[in-house]
Design an enzyme around this catalytic site. Structure first.
Site, mmCIF file in Angstrom:
data_model
loop_
_atom_site.group_PDB
_atom_site.id
_atom_site.type_symbol
_atom_site.label_atom_id
_atom_site.label_comp_id
_atom_site.label_asym_id
_atom_site.label_seq_id
_atom_site.Cartn_x
_atom_site.Cartn_y
_atom_site.Cartn_z
ATOM 1 N N GLU A 1 -13.774 -6.689 2.567
ATOM 2 C CA GLU A 1 -13.985 -6.037 3.867
ATOM 3 C C GLU A 1 -15.419 -6.257 4.397
ATOM 4 O O GLU A 1 -15.581 -6.779 5.498
ATOM 5 C CB GLU A 1 -13.587 -4.568 3.718
ATOM 6 C CG GLU A 1 -14.025 -3.609 4.773
ATOM 7 C CD GLU A 1 -13.747 -4.034 6.193
ATOM 8 O OE1 GLU A 1 -12.849 -4.860 6.438
ATOM 9 O OE2 GLU A 1 -14.468 -3.569 7.067
ATOM 10 N N SER B 1 -15.292 1.024 1.609
ATOM 11 C CA SER B 1 -14.214 0.227 1.002
ATOM 12 C C SER B 1 -14.668 -1.218 0.893
ATOM 13 O O SER B 1 -15.059 -1.821 1.895
ATOM 14 C CB SER B 1 -12.959 0.268 1.874
ATOM 15 O OG SER B 1 -12.524 1.585 2.051
ATOM 16 N N ARG C 1 -8.696 -3.058 10.684
ATOM 17 C CA ARG C 1 -9.996 -3.574 10.223
ATOM 18 C C ARG C 1 -10.284 -4.968 10.799
ATOM 19 O O ARG C 1 -10.868 -5.813 10.128
ATOM 20 C CB ARG C 1 -10.052 -3.645 8.689
ATOM 21 C CG ARG C 1 -9.989 -2.304 7.982
ATOM 22 C CD ARG C 1 -11.254 -1.496 8.201
ATOM 23 N NE ARG C 1 -11.350 -0.325 7.345
ATOM 24 C CZ ARG C 1 -10.790 0.849 7.590
ATOM 25 N NH1 ARG C 1 -10.065 1.024 8.693
ATOM 26 N NH2 ARG C 1 -10.951 1.864 6.782
#
Ligand code: EPU
Length: 339
Positions: A332, A236, A166
């Protein structure tokens, strides 16, 4: 071919969280030339720039000053590679899931595990999208960027993108300095099955094809993840935390059933969704926001809320997890301009 600049442009429908936001100026350039024209407009007026893809990983404030740019170049094409490989060129504005389904339909392997990830191709490398055991960096051969300062285009290798879980150079050193305009992906005609994650293998059936895998992945995602068209969310909301081996061992002694994934560097990845779930927060609703009732890693927006309220709610979730497990959760989705 001429660039249209809109003033006071509403972005509420352009972000999957559905947060109300107005851009002082907005442009959706449909070619490299239009993009370069938009960049010179911004320079002339001294407008700060905000880049927007599919708006699926972004927390928008009520107002964005300057110019919001949403690359809208929407072509993709194939080029024969060596042996069984095929190179796929995809411009920034191509919708990721539509590309994945088209490639899977052509019998090409490589991106099928990444089906139904929201967003557009230009944003995919920023957080190095990943799901079901595959990350974008594994199929990316090169990408094209345009320098926001001088409008020049250049190609970058995957190594130069510093991809990690990520993460990429576009969240760090190059944040706010370049816009990604095109991807070159490497797919293959020969089967490269990656069915090791969760119950994916069981859901694919006897004769796996790229399309069968993409459809199975889509079905799993539809079961767990809310559809942004019905319930605002950004997928997420937290990254899965990486902890030291000692900490993982301490937690496992107390919770032997805790999902955990050992990493090549010796650290252990934990499931943030499990941690939040175990705090009893799944399905919690406070005001305009809540924790999704089928996947605790996803925060949802019921409408009428603001970015500030969302961040405060997320903070309460992260604090509860820290107090209970001693694990810090990292957000995130990003705020515009955030590194
Ligand atoms: N779990 C729970 N309760 C929950 C959620 C999860 O107990 O409410 C447990 C699950 O049972 C499982 C483990 O946690 O044992 C992991 O759950 P899952 O397989 O659903 O995946 P995840 O770790 O929660 C990550 C990605 C997803 C991606 C899936 C599948 C991150 C931050 N999230 O989620 O990506 O689709 O794996 O690969 O890495 C996204 O980035 O927006 C996203 C959805």
């Amino acid at each position: 071919m001429s660039l249209t600049l809109a003033a006071e442009h509403d972005l509420t429908a352009a972000n999957t969280l559905g947060l109300p936001c107005v851009a002082a100026h907005f442009a959706a350039p449909a070619s490299l030339v239009e993009l370069q024209a938009a960049l010179s407009e911004a320079r002339v007026h001294g407008w700060p720039l905000t880049l927007l893809g599919g708006g699926s990983n972004l927390i928008l404030p009520e107002r964005l000053p300057g110019l919001v740019l949403q690359p809208a170049m929407g072509d993709w094409w194939l080029e024969e590679g060596e042996g069984e490989t095929v190179r796929v060129h995809a411009e920034a504005g191509v919708v990721w899931h539509e590309l994945v389904m088209a490639l899977a339909g052509l019998g090409l392997w490589g991106t099928e595990n990444l089906a139904l990830i929201p967003g557009r191709c230009g944003a995919a490398p920023i957080q190095n999208i990943g799901a079901y055991g595959v990350e974008l960096c594994e199929v990316l051969e090169a990408l094209q960027v345009v320098d926001l300062a001088d409008g020049r285009a250049a190609w970058m290798t995957p190594e130069a993108c510093a991809f990690a879980y990520r993460d990429s150079v576009f969240k760090g050193r190059l944040a706010g300095r370049v816009v990604i305009t095109r991807l070159a992906l490497r797919l293959t005609r020969s089967a490269t099955l990656r069915l090791g994650y969760g119950d994916l293998a069981a859901r694919v059936g006897e004769t796996p094809t790229p399309l069968a895998v993409a459809e199975a992945v889509s079905a799993i995602r539809r079961d767990k993840l809310p559809d942004p068209a019905r319930l605002g969310n950004a997928g997420s909301f937290f990254k899965n935390p990486l902890v030291k081996d000692e900490q993982a061992k301490r937690l496992l002694a107390e919770h032997p059933e805790m999902p955990h994934f050992r990493q090549p560097d010796g650290r252990v990845k934990l499931a943030a969704g499990w941690l939040i779930d175990r705090c009893g927060l799944k399905g919690l609703r406070e005001g305009h926001f809540g924790v999704h009732d089928r996947q605790a890693l996803v925060l949802v927006h019921f409408g009428g809320g603001s970015a500030g309220e969302l961040l405060a709610f997320a903070d309460r979730v992260a604090t509860t997890v820290r107090e209970r497990f001693g694990v810090t959760l990292e957000r995130e989705p990003r705020l515009p301009g955030e590194r």
